[in-house]
Scaffold this active site. Structure first.
Site, short mmCIF file in Angstrom:
data_model
loop_
_atom_site.label_atom_id
_atom_site.label_comp_id
_atom_site.label_asym_id
_atom_site.label_seq_id
_atom_site.Cartn_x
_atom_site.Cartn_y
_atom_site.Cartn_z
N CYS A 1 39.57 39.82 38.60
CA CYS A 1 40.56 40.70 39.22
C CYS A 1 41.83 40.67 38.37
O CYS A 1 42.22 39.60 37.88
CB CYS A 1 40.87 40.20 40.63
N HIS B 1 41.18 45.03 48.56
CA HIS B 1 42.61 44.97 48.22
C HIS B 1 43.46 45.68 49.28
O HIS B 1 44.57 45.25 49.58
CB HIS B 1 42.88 45.63 46.86
N GLY C 1 39.30 49.00 37.94
CA GLY C 1 39.86 49.48 39.19
C GLY C 1 41.23 48.89 39.43
O GLY C 1 41.57 47.84 38.88
ZN LIG Z 1 41.30 43.10 42.09
#
Ligand SMILES: [Zn+2]
Length: 169
Positions: A92, A138, A45
């Site tokens: 992330c 986010h 993502g």
């Molecule tokens: Zn992230």
């Protein structure tokens, strides 16, 4: 075009992103670039603030491009439902090299606009629920380490500061 991914500490990662008013050619290009950047990383993502654009857009594909139906573009996404609780290791692209166990819902339903501006709804379970919640965070300037308690978060932040000082972040 692959865009550089911002890392922890960069301004737009830590601010709330704004709604997209209209799907202009610039937004279309941004979405193409985000998809390319996500697959190149590779990641499951990517949210627009991670490439320095403070707008409420994210792309997700938990199949990493293996399933043609796996790619989702979500513009101005909103939660419709969130249920359950799962605990898994998470990372992330804006925090390379760090992973931690984060509490997430097991099932998430989101409604959003697709890249043509049509509203649609998607349910995510397991990894997809985690990815939805991670990317939604986010858009509000929240990174996974912001969900960690005291010492665990402190340790990661301290390591990042050390890396920054030596020009490695
Ligand atoms: Zn992230």
């Amino acid at each position: 075009m692959i865009r550089p991914i911002l890392k922890y500490g960069a301004g737009s990662l830590h601010d709330r992103a704004a709604d997209v008013d209209a799907i202009t050619p610039e937004i279309d290009t941004l979405v193409n670039d985000m998809i390319e950047t996500m697959y190149a990383a590779p990641g499951v993502g990517l949210a627009a603030p991670q490439v320095g654009v403070p707008l409420r857009i994210f792309v997700v594909d938990v199949s990493l491009g293996r399933d043609p139906a796996g790619l989702m573009v979500m513009i101005n996404p909103q939660f419709v439902a969130r249920e359950g609780m799962q605990l898994e290791e998470e990372g992330c692209l804006s925090l390379p090299g760090f992973e931690a166990t984060v509490v997430r819902p097991t099932r998430v339903v989101i409604k959003a606009l697709d890249r043509e501006g049509t509203e649609y709804e998607r349910q995510g379970d397991g990894l997809l629920a985690r990815a939805f919640q991670h990317e939604m965070d986010h858009l509000d300037g929240t990174l996974f380490i912001d969900h960690l308690r005291g010492i665990k978060r402190e340790m990661i932040v301290r390591k990042i500061k050390k890396l920054s000082r030596s020009g490695k972040w």
